[in-house]
Design an enzyme around this catalytic site. Sequence first.
Site, PDB file in Angstrom:
ATOM      1  N   SER A 193       0.819  -1.265   0.012  1.00  0.00           N
ATOM      2  CA  SER A 193       0.136  -0.132  -0.106  1.00  0.00           C
ATOM      3  C   SER A 193       0.941   1.154   0.066  1.00  0.00           C
ATOM      4  CB  SER A 193      -0.720   0.198   1.460  1.00  0.00           C
ATOM      5  OG  SER A 193      -1.981  -0.965   1.341  1.00  0.00           O
TER       6      SER A 193
ATOM      7  N   HIS B 120      -2.645   1.545  -4.950  1.00  0.00           N
ATOM      8  CA  HIS B 120      -1.926  -0.024  -5.482  1.00  0.00           C
ATOM      9  C   HIS B 120      -2.320   0.354  -7.120  1.00  0.00           C
ATOM     10  CE1 HIS B 120      -1.780  -2.824  -2.034  1.00  0.00           C
ATOM     11  NE2 HIS B 120      -2.410  -1.773  -1.722  1.00  0.00           N
TER      12      HIS B 120
ATOM     13  N   HIS C  99      -5.887  -8.320  -2.394  1.00  0.00           N
ATOM     14  CA  HIS C  99      -6.080  -8.822  -0.888  1.00  0.00           C
ATOM     15  C   HIS C  99      -7.287  -9.539  -0.900  1.00  0.00           C
ATOM     16  CE1 HIS C  99      -4.085  -4.808  -0.885  1.00  0.00           C
ATOM     17  NE2 HIS C  99      -3.537  -5.053   0.325  1.00  0.00           N
TER      18      HIS C  99
ATOM     19  N   TYR D 189      -9.603  -9.490   1.378  1.00  0.00           N
ATOM     20  CA  TYR D 189     -10.783  -8.618   1.519  1.00  0.00           C
ATOM     21  C   TYR D 189     -11.405  -7.940   0.475  1.00  0.00           C
ATOM     22  CZ  TYR D 189      -7.671  -4.782   1.594  1.00  0.00           C
ATOM     23  OH  TYR D 189      -6.873  -3.579   1.077  1.00  0.00           O
ATOM     24  N   GLU D 190     -10.778  -8.003  -0.648  1.00  0.00           N
ATOM     25  CA  GLU D 190     -11.086  -7.588  -1.749  1.00  0.00           C
ATOM     26  C   GLU D 190     -12.255  -8.533  -2.575  1.00  0.00           C
ATOM     27  OE1 GLU D 190      -8.175  -5.107  -4.434  1.00  0.00           O
ATOM     28  OE2 GLU D 190      -7.293  -6.078  -2.975  1.00  0.00           O
TER      29      GLU D 190
ATOM     30  N   ALA E  69       2.327  -2.094   4.197  1.00  0.00           N
ATOM     31  CA  ALA E  69       2.155  -1.104   5.183  1.00  0.00           C
ATOM     32  C   ALA E  69       1.385  -2.132   6.334  1.00  0.00           C
ATOM     33  CB  ALA E  69       1.351   0.015   4.821  1.00  0.00           C
TER      34      ALA E  69
ATOM     35  N   MET F 144      -2.815  -6.900   6.451  1.00  0.00           N
ATOM     36  CA  MET F 144      -3.727  -7.820   5.689  1.00  0.00           C
ATOM     37  C   MET F 144      -3.180  -8.482   4.380  1.00  0.00           C
ATOM     38  SD  MET F 144      -6.769  -4.902   6.224  1.00  0.00           S
ATOM     39  CE  MET F 144      -6.955  -3.762   7.546  1.00  0.00           C
ATOM     40  N   SER F 145      -2.194  -8.676   4.373  1.00  0.00           N
ATOM     41  CA  SER F 145      -1.401  -9.341   3.257  1.00  0.00           C
ATOM     42  C   SER F 145      -0.303 -10.264   3.438  1.00  0.00           C
ATOM     43  CB  SER F 145      -0.876  -8.044   2.397  1.00  0.00           C
ATOM     44  OG  SER F 145       0.077  -7.473   2.853  1.00  0.00           O
TER      45      SER F 145
ATOM     46  N   ASN G 268       1.164   3.038  11.037  1.00  0.00           N
ATOM     47  CA  ASN G 268       0.530   3.641  12.300  1.00  0.00           C
ATOM     48  C   ASN G 268       0.678   2.831  13.205  1.00  0.00           C
ATOM     49  OD1 ASN G 268      -1.218   1.677  10.369  1.00  0.00           O
ATOM     50  ND2 ASN G 268      -2.331   1.742  12.122  1.00  0.00           N
TER      51      ASN G 268
ATOM     52  N   HIS H 268      -6.935   4.693   5.971  1.00  0.00           N
ATOM     53  CA  HIS H 268      -6.192   4.124   4.790  1.00  0.00           C
ATOM     54  C   HIS H 268      -5.448   5.385   4.443  1.00  0.00           C
ATOM     55  CE1 HIS H 268      -5.190   1.763   1.493  1.00  0.00           C
ATOM     56  NE2 HIS H 268      -5.499   2.366   0.671  1.00  0.00           N
TER      57      HIS H 268
HETATM   58  N1  HPA Z   1      -4.176  -2.742  10.851  1.00  0.00           N
HETATM   59  C1  HPA Z   1      -3.991  -3.873   9.919  1.00  0.00           C
HETATM   60  N2  HPA Z   1      -3.609  -3.529   8.897  1.00  0.00           N
HETATM   61  C2  HPA Z   1      -2.914  -2.447   8.608  1.00  0.00           C
HETATM   62  C3  HPA Z   1      -2.658  -1.400   9.612  1.00  0.00           C
HETATM   63  C4  HPA Z   1      -3.235  -1.779  10.762  1.00  0.00           C
HETATM   64  O1  HPA Z   1      -3.310  -0.916  11.844  1.00  0.00           O
HETATM   65  N3  HPA Z   1      -2.011  -0.467   8.940  1.00  0.00           N
HETATM   66  C5  HPA Z   1      -1.724  -1.047   7.827  1.00  0.00           C
HETATM   67  N4  HPA Z   1      -2.215  -1.899   7.406  1.00  0.00           N
END
Ligand code: HPA
Length: 280
Positions: A33, A64, A86, A88-89, A116, A217-218, A241, A255
């Site tokens: 990401s 992306h 991903h 989730y898509e 990320a 998530m990847s 983050n 995001h």
């Molecule tokens: N949680 C899950 N996936 C993420 C996060 C998060 O805080 N930041 C970037 N991808």
Amino acid sequence: MEKFVTYEQIQEAVQAIRQRATIPPRVGLILGSGLGGLADAVQDATAIPYPEIPHFPQATVVGHAGRLVIGHLESQPVMVMQGRAHYYEGYSMAQVTFPVRVMQAMDVEILIVTNAAGGLNPDFRAGDLMLITDHINLIGMAGLNPLRGPNLDQFGPRFPPMTQAYDPELSDLARRAAAEAGIPLREGIYICLAGPSFETPADIRFLQQIGADAVGMSTVPEVTVACHGGTRVLGISGISNVAVASPGETEEPSHEEVLEAAQLIVPRLSTIIRGVLRAL
Ligand code: HPA
């Protein structure tokens, strides 16, 4: 119906790519990401949008680009995914990891995977880089393993070991490249959730307690398929983050925040990856 992937589908994708790009890649790179910038530095580049590759999953998320870029980086023949799909898509795990199968069928030896991630380790700050030393396949334990379904014997065995998923020599090259450039490189364990919702504070405390340093998530499905096919892996997370472990503690993750932090992460991540490529 579960969407499994067949050897024939993989070969169709390989043929379509080979018709456009003649360089045989040695290193595969997946840029997560907001991290796609390094693909723009590829020399002798052939860029193929994912929709032009048969069976390739499309990247639908902002940040992306959805292009495969083949060429040279630091003189290494590379195949760069500028963005990924991903779970989730709406893709199956086999579809999400289809590009890694295509890399393996094109004789890629090394996969460098980036993402990320949210920082779980209390020492981590947004903007940090983390060398992935191991992962927790939480979604895999819950049944979402990309190797579910008929085993692709052409690539590897039914029950592949995951004892050393992240290659120690490649990790050392990353440590050295970071040190030489004066870039601090954290280390830790990545855990993959399905997403797309971020975690509750109770989720975060759970993930911290079971030993994870970063959450995303990847990556884990891709690395599982890489290991199955004998591809050596280097993994690096950009901490975009800091995960919130108690309600009201800090800002909520978004995001947009992930993409903003990625802008700060890209130059250092690119320096480390370039250093690794030069040392290969
Ligand atoms: N949680 C899950 N996936 C993420 C996060 C998060 O805080 N930041 C970037 N991808």
